[in-house]
Design a protein around this motif. Sequence first.
Motif, short mmCIF file in Angstrom:
data_model
loop_
_atom_site.label_atom_id
_atom_site.label_comp_id
_atom_site.label_asym_id
_atom_site.label_seq_id
_atom_site.Cartn_x
_atom_site.Cartn_y
_atom_site.Cartn_z
N HIS A 20 37.61 51.90 32.85
CA HIS A 20 37.39 50.52 32.43
C HIS A 20 38.49 49.62 32.97
N CYS A 21 39.73 50.06 32.84
CA CYS A 21 40.86 49.31 33.36
C CYS A 21 40.70 49.06 34.86
N ILE A 22 40.46 50.12 35.62
CA ILE A 22 40.38 50.02 37.08
C ILE A 22 39.24 49.11 37.51
N GLU A 23 38.10 49.22 36.85
CA GLU A 23 36.96 48.40 37.24
C GLU A 23 37.25 46.91 37.07
N THR A 24 38.00 46.53 36.04
CA THR A 24 38.34 45.11 35.90
C THR A 24 39.26 44.65 37.02
N LEU A 25 40.15 45.52 37.48
CA LEU A 25 41.06 45.16 38.56
C LEU A 25 40.34 45.07 39.90
N LEU A 26 39.35 45.91 40.08
CA LEU A 26 38.58 45.88 41.33
C LEU A 26 37.85 44.56 41.53
N SER A 27 37.65 43.81 40.46
CA SER A 27 36.98 42.51 40.59
C SER A 27 37.80 41.54 41.43
N ALA A 28 39.09 41.86 41.65
CA ALA A 28 39.94 41.00 42.48
C ALA A 28 39.62 41.15 43.96
N GLY A 29 38.94 42.23 44.33
CA GLY A 29 38.54 42.42 45.73
C GLY A 29 39.69 42.72 46.66
N GLU A 30 39.53 42.34 47.93
CA GLU A 30 40.46 42.74 48.98
C GLU A 30 41.81 42.03 48.91
N LYS A 88 51.90 43.12 39.14
CA LYS A 88 51.55 43.15 37.71
C LYS A 88 51.27 44.57 37.27
N VAL A 89 51.85 44.93 36.14
CA VAL A 89 51.59 46.23 35.53
C VAL A 89 50.45 46.10 34.54
N VAL A 90 49.48 46.99 34.64
CA VAL A 90 48.38 47.04 33.69
C VAL A 90 48.29 48.47 33.18
N ASP A 91 48.54 48.66 31.91
CA ASP A 91 48.47 50.01 31.35
C ASP A 91 47.04 50.52 31.39
N SER A 92 46.89 51.82 31.55
CA SER A 92 45.58 52.40 31.82
C SER A 92 44.61 52.30 30.66
N ASP A 93 45.10 52.01 29.45
CA ASP A 93 44.18 51.82 28.32
C ASP A 93 43.94 50.34 28.02
N ASP A 94 44.49 49.45 28.86
CA ASP A 94 44.26 48.02 28.71
C ASP A 94 43.34 47.53 29.83
N TRP A 95 43.07 46.24 29.88
CA TRP A 95 42.20 45.70 30.92
C TRP A 95 42.46 44.21 31.09
N LEU A 96 41.96 43.64 32.16
CA LEU A 96 42.07 42.20 32.40
C LEU A 96 40.70 41.55 32.27
N ASP A 97 40.69 40.33 31.75
CA ASP A 97 39.47 39.54 31.70
C ASP A 97 39.15 39.10 33.13
N THR A 98 37.98 39.49 33.63
CA THR A 98 37.69 39.28 35.06
C THR A 98 37.51 37.81 35.42
N ASP A 99 36.94 37.01 34.53
CA ASP A 99 36.80 35.58 34.82
C ASP A 99 38.17 34.92 34.90
N CYS A 100 39.04 35.24 33.96
CA CYS A 100 40.40 34.69 33.99
C CYS A 100 41.16 35.15 35.23
N LEU A 101 40.95 36.41 35.60
CA LEU A 101 41.63 36.94 36.77
C LEU A 101 41.26 36.16 38.02
N GLN A 102 39.99 35.83 38.19
CA GLN A 102 39.58 35.07 39.36
C GLN A 102 40.28 33.70 39.40
#
Length: 341
Positions: A20-30, A88-102
């Motif tokens: 779940h954590c990784i998938e939210t980070l992948l939304s950042a793309g290349e 940025k450090v993101v712990d593996s049990d946390d996640w980022l809001d993908t809309d905010c990340l964009q």
Amino acid sequence: MQKLITFAVPCYNSAAYMRHCIETLLSAGEQAEIILVDDGSTKDDTPAICDEYAAKYPTIVKAIHQENGGHGEGVNQGIRNASGMYYKVVDSDDWLDTDCLQKVLAKLSALVERHTAPDLMICNYVYEHVEDGTSYTVRYTNVFPENRLFSWMHVRHFRPDQNLLMHSVIYRTEVLRQCGMVLPKHTFYVDNIFVYQPLPYVKSMYYMNLDLYRYFIGRADQSVNESVMVKRVDQQLRVTKHMIDCQDLDALKDRKRLRAYMLHYLSMMMSVSDIFLLLDGTPEAYTKKKELWNYLKEQVSPSVYRSVVLSLGGVTNMNFPGSSKVILGGYRLAQKVVKFN
């Protein structure tokens, strides 16, 4: 071409939640680099999951496998290998809001293009209490100007619940390298060092009032679980002493607001250490509490010591009949409101 941002994800037996954590980070793309640091996991499929993502997204994800060194060494490994302008450090049990990340990445890209890239990007973070479905957001709207570059002279007063945590910061990678920070191995709570030691190297900042980081809380084995923190109080003391030693706050007298914040944070760390020693309640714990305050007094100037005593740290170091009950009662009240562990 340099990546805009490196996400470091320290992973230790994280197979149950790291996807779940990784998938939210992948939304950042290349524009992102994701460094998955497998910290010697042996109990589950964490190493295989890291390799799976690295194979599937070779231009974005790197998998690093290391002997167990603790969370801090995972962060260190990320800094050593980061190619992104920001980190940025993101712990593996946390996640980022993908809309905010964009939105955050779009703003960073624009600032970089205008050659006004800040040393520190700050966003809100949210305590996600998964066990009961509640949440608590830490915002900084009363502390920082919004949506513009600013310096320490523009920073206003922090409430006790508004410290900058690892969850809220995105540092320029070069700032982390310039400050020479190397987090201690096999030690929990080093995220406090991560957000404290680099601050004198931060000249420009930018705050976006976005709830970017989602901080999972409520698992019984989490490092911030109260019973776990009592058992690991020696590691809390190690981190606090490191913070006492890593900066000469008297050297910051010409940067009054930065110095005031760092004193505020150091005082909070003394207070946290006091509380968990009081929760332990053993004679040995009371001895350690006294030793910590003696260490502070010996290592810092009288003015720094006095400033810590006259703020939150001094409150939890009060000594009168029944003081422990009063202090712990205040802690329980704050815990009930914020639910920070």
